[in-house]
Design a protein around this motif. Sequence first.
Motif, short mmCIF file in Angstrom:
data_model
loop_
_atom_site.label_atom_id
_atom_site.label_comp_id
_atom_site.label_asym_id
_atom_site.label_seq_id
_atom_site.Cartn_x
_atom_site.Cartn_y
_atom_site.Cartn_z
N CYS C 214 1.62 -5.55 1.68
CA CYS C 214 0.69 -4.44 1.87
C CYS C 214 -0.53 -4.90 2.68
CB CYS C 214 0.22 -3.90 0.52
SG CYS C 214 -1.09 -2.65 0.70
N PRO C 215 -0.80 -4.25 3.79
CA PRO C 215 -1.97 -4.67 4.59
C PRO C 215 -3.28 -4.46 3.84
CG PRO C 215 -0.93 -2.71 5.53
CD PRO C 215 -0.05 -3.16 4.42
N MET C 216 -3.29 -3.53 2.89
CA MET C 216 -4.53 -3.21 2.18
C MET C 216 -4.76 -4.10 0.96
SD MET C 216 -5.32 -1.02 4.33
CE MET C 216 -6.94 -0.60 3.69
N ARG C 249 -2.40 -2.01 -9.18
CA ARG C 249 -2.25 -2.23 -7.75
C ARG C 249 -2.36 -0.90 -7.00
NH1 ARG C 249 1.32 -2.42 -3.39
NH2 ARG C 249 2.89 -1.16 -4.44
N CYS C 257 -4.50 3.59 0.61
CA CYS C 257 -3.07 3.48 0.94
C CYS C 257 -2.73 4.51 2.01
CB CYS C 257 -2.25 3.75 -0.32
SG CYS C 257 -0.49 3.96 -0.01
N THR C 258 -2.03 4.06 3.05
CA THR C 258 -1.71 4.96 4.15
C THR C 258 -0.27 5.47 4.06
OG1 THR C 258 -1.05 3.10 5.51
CG2 THR C 258 -3.33 3.81 5.69
N ASP C 259 0.38 5.21 2.95
CA ASP C 259 1.75 5.65 2.74
C ASP C 259 2.69 5.07 3.81
OD1 ASP C 259 3.80 6.88 1.42
OD2 ASP C 259 3.47 8.86 2.29
N CYS C 260 2.43 3.80 4.15
CA CYS C 260 3.26 3.18 5.19
C CYS C 260 4.61 2.74 4.64
CB CYS C 260 2.54 1.96 5.76
SG CYS C 260 2.35 0.59 4.60
N GLY C 261 4.68 2.58 3.31
CA GLY C 261 5.95 2.21 2.70
C GLY C 261 6.28 0.72 2.75
N ALA C 262 5.34 -0.09 3.24
CA ALA C 262 5.62 -1.52 3.38
C ALA C 262 5.95 -2.18 2.05
CB ALA C 262 4.43 -2.23 4.03
N CYS C 263 5.27 -1.74 0.99
CA CYS C 263 5.49 -2.37 -0.30
C CYS C 263 6.92 -2.13 -0.78
CB CYS C 263 4.48 -1.88 -1.33
SG CYS C 263 4.27 -0.09 -1.41
N THR C 277 2.70 5.13 -5.24
CA THR C 277 1.71 5.09 -4.15
C THR C 277 1.48 6.48 -3.59
OG1 THR C 277 3.47 4.51 -2.58
CG2 THR C 277 2.17 2.70 -3.47
S1 SF4 Z 1 2.43 2.28 1.10
FE1 SF4 Z 1 2.34 0.33 -0.06
S2 SF4 Z 1 2.07 -1.23 1.51
FE2 SF4 Z 1 1.55 0.73 2.51
S3 SF4 Z 1 -0.68 0.92 2.28
FE3 SF4 Z 1 0.28 1.98 0.54
S4 SF4 Z 1 0.34 0.42 -1.09
FE4 SF4 Z 1 0.01 -0.67 0.82
#
Ligand code: SF4
Lengths: 279, 339, 317
Positions: C214-216, C249, C257-263, C277
């Motif tokens: 997660c970038p954040m 978290r 959270c930008t809802d990028c889905g990386a996690c 998220t």
């Molecule tokens: S979707 Fe997951 S990885 Fe992306 S910003 Fe939100 S918490 Fe972080």
Amino acid sequence: MNNPYLPLPMKLVKNFTETEDKLIHTFTLEFQSEEDEKSFAYTPGQFAELCVFGKGEAPFGIASSPTEKGQLKFSVAKVGVVSTALHLMEEGATVGVRGPLGNSFPMEDLKGKNLVVIGGGFAFTTLRALSTYILHPDNRADFGDLTVIYGARNPGLLLYKEELAEWEGRSDINLVQTIDRPADGWDGRVGFIPAVVEEVAPSAENTVAIICGPPVMIKFTMPVLEKLGFKPEQTIMSLENRMKCGIGMCGRCNVGSQYVCKDGPVFTRSQLLELPNEY
Amino acid sequence: MIITKQDIPNFLDSLKNNYQVFAPVKQDNYTMFKAITSGSDAILDYSNSKIPPKGILFPQTEELFSYKVDKQGAHLEEKIDSEQKVIFGIRPCDAKSIALLDNVFNNDKYEDPYYLTRRENTVLVGIGCNQPQSTCFCTSVEGGPFDTTNLDLLLVDIGDKYVVEVLTDKGKKVLTSAACSDASEADKQAAAKTKESATVVSKVNLDGLKQKLDSNFYDEIWDSISEKCIGCAACTYSCPTCHCFDIVDEAKDCDGCRVRNWDSCMFPEFTIHGSGHNPRPSGKERFRNRVMHKFKYFIDVNNATACVGCGRCIQNCPVNLDIREVLADIQGSEARSVS
Amino acid sequence: MSGIENAVQDAAKKLLAENKVDVVIGFAQGSQPLRSTPAFIRKPEEAEKLTWNCTCENNLANYLRKKEQKIGVVVKGCDSRSILALMKENQINRDNLYIIGVPCSGMIDRKQVADLCEGKEIIAAECTDDALVLKGHDFEKTVNIVDVLHRSCAACTHKNPVIYDEMVAEAVTEQKEDFADIEAFEAKSTAERRAYLSQELSKCIRCYACRNACPMCYCEQCFVDCSTPEWVGKSASDIQDNMLFQAVRVFHGAGRCTDCGACERACPMGIDLRILTRKLVKDAKELFDAEAGVKMEDKPALSTFESDDPQPFLVKE
Ligand code: SF4
Ligand SMILES: Cc1cc2nc3c(=O)[nH]c(=O)nc-3n(C[C@H](O)[C@H](O)[C@H](O)COP(=O)(O)OP(=O)(O)OC[C@H]3O[C@@H](n4cnc5c(N)ncnc54)[C@H](O)[C@@H]3O)c2cc1C
Ligand code: SF4
Ligand code: SF4
Ligand code: SF4
Ligand code: FES
């Protein structure tokens, strides 16, 4: 199969505030039976995992000498979970001890040699064990001259003050105490360890230097010892990598292929020069 | 010996009378080794499990002992699991990893009674790999899809039945409860053919790697190799040979237990000293340690490579940092010795 | 698709050749079918390693915090939002960053693809503009990319980077926000929700890939690692603790959270993290009309206070 994870319950008989800043306490623990004591045969330089039930365990050098029967001593700086819990413990409470762990100072190899023991700050614990062991009447004749150079930031931070005073009065040990900066009521030596070692200038002839202290102290003392003629195999150090199991299994304390807990913590400088600098 | 696939559920059910039986089962769209309640839970058609079965011998979380502390002192109760176990369907690479773990938990000075007791009481029933995955490189690390190291039985899949190779007495014993028949000449030939046709495509070159690692600790290559690593434990927790752990107390007041949990050298907290000094301060040092541990330190100490080529770290890494490429990069680098 | 790839390579080559940046972070061909991998390109002649296709799933904003070097970075819509959010938090110095924006049509979810292939290993794959051709040992299959997109991509409302220095392709059409998935979850009973989350978090192995991807998530010391006090137990076998870990978290990412889905993509165990998220993404939107990483001038949702802020979690309204 012997279970190396099980601590030996011991009784805390003394929780002594060692330094003026109150951050270091010395704990005296008593074996609960002769059998327990037998199972814990140790040599200076070894360490043990101390545990506070309910909090966890952490490794500490054994500050007592095997010549001091019936008990163990540890001097512990308050830095985290276990050390803080220990500091708060009342006398009479039960503490777990797992050990003895690690190798030790190479006592057999040291026999017949002159010894220069150099310690800084609270890393003097196992050096106390070593000096006390050598000074014991049963052992003193086995070793040559004993020089102990010990320094702290200020007089209040020196450990084991009563014993240091006693050692000052003895003729079979050359004790050199020093503090970093002048302080009221201190009429002893002032100066950093490396400079003091240079002044005292112990001969390297048939001598082994044993040095424990903060990394900066070690860093600046090494060249001085080299100048005095101490070869890497004549210089002994003790490492303090983070540890958990203490028995070479949990994987965290390795420096190269050596586990500091099992293969150390005592290494000669020549051994360390072969290893990566991850300590 | 021959056992038909159809008979496997019954075989596993009968084993359950005397053993705790672990077998590959489905979880979402992957496979995990779990204790099964019914022989029919076991799946036979699977590529390797997500997480290795090492956790059966060395659980991710394990209670070492419980205690009670009162005025009289501390009362400890050791929790050693000595239940008889069978791991059914273990792959040869994972079986081999257990031989490596044996070195760790039985080192030159100490024995770990938790691991060793389980190990002693566990029977390993392997199934060879007719169809190795593209990430498998077992043959490069002294293994193979039908390698028998450490196995008590090896099953070779020849269609609707297995040819069973009995490798130890332990294996022979578990087989007594199976409906076995003798293998015909044709079955034996089919097994030989299966073994021959299983190909491991992926290779790594270990020639001279150890010598390179002996001298490249300070090499610049470590900066670039580890650059994309995000420092999680997806690789180490899914590695059958990784054995790092932490020990913590789980307790309310003074009645509690001491527990060990898997830990990973990829985490900064793993090595931080009480003083705050960290001998492996960044991802570079931690990644280097992981590679060195597997391909140099373990060899120095145990004379074996601590990688069995299962490919899990490749599959599970969120940034596709591939150990095969890492090794190739190291092989390609000019080893410079600096210190 | 290859048009974009060429444009990305050209942009990177130019930046490096003109010494405008020290490194370009983009994607290169990965080591497995359907995978690409983050790549750090330092020489103009290496720019041809850069690739662009429907497998460029990592959020590269994760590599940009507190960097001294001058960096060029290839970003999708979601990555750009993370960058913007990190700039607001003073983690990224915009002056040192050159953003190569790529309008994104969505990245594919290997787990869904695996399901379609019934778990059989895919040994080769080819991406065309809108289809994937998959080959296994004993099968060949073509699937539509839109059918196997990551859920965050399928629901994405910012496919076009929100901040960039250069855009390498024509903008793609945006779609409307749709929280139907979260609404369905909200409609369940507390017990059902708890049961679902327990089931999901029972699979957690505490590898912290989610946090690290997660970038954040950049706290110097994460609360899960903290030992004094120990906020959360360290054993993965305790589902309650796994839930607490995710709850904290996710709350820490509320409004960030930008809802990028990386996690969720990083999680090796395939745990449905997005249900958590995204719930907070929805809450931030509904309660504070906040959307993370969209406009530089927007105030951070949870670091500002207005007297009329809704506080349904404190006082029952
Ligand atoms: S979707 Fe997951 S990885 Fe992306 S910003 Fe939100 S918490 Fe972080
Ligand atoms: C062989 C050996 C001998 C030793 N001898 C002595 C001795 O005689 N006397 C002595 O006082 N000490 C000694 N030590 C050091 C002692 O073991 C450490 O200070 C130990 O950490 C104390 O345990 P603790 O539970 O109190 O601290 P912990 O709770 O483990 O924390 C200590 C410090 O570690 C850091 N830390 C811990 N966890 C984390 C995390 N997750 N993230 C970031 N930072 C973290 C913090 O800086 C914290 O202040 C010795 C160590 C070794 C290896
Ligand atoms: S390092 Fe990777 S390939 Fe090797 S045994 Fe571990 S997980 Fe398998
Ligand atoms: S799984 Fe990948 S990203 Fe995570 S620590 Fe391992 S190599 Fe690094
Ligand atoms: S990535 Fe998945 S398994 Fe790992 S800690 Fe996060 S939720 Fe748990
Ligand atoms: S402390 Fe566990 S290996 Fe050294």
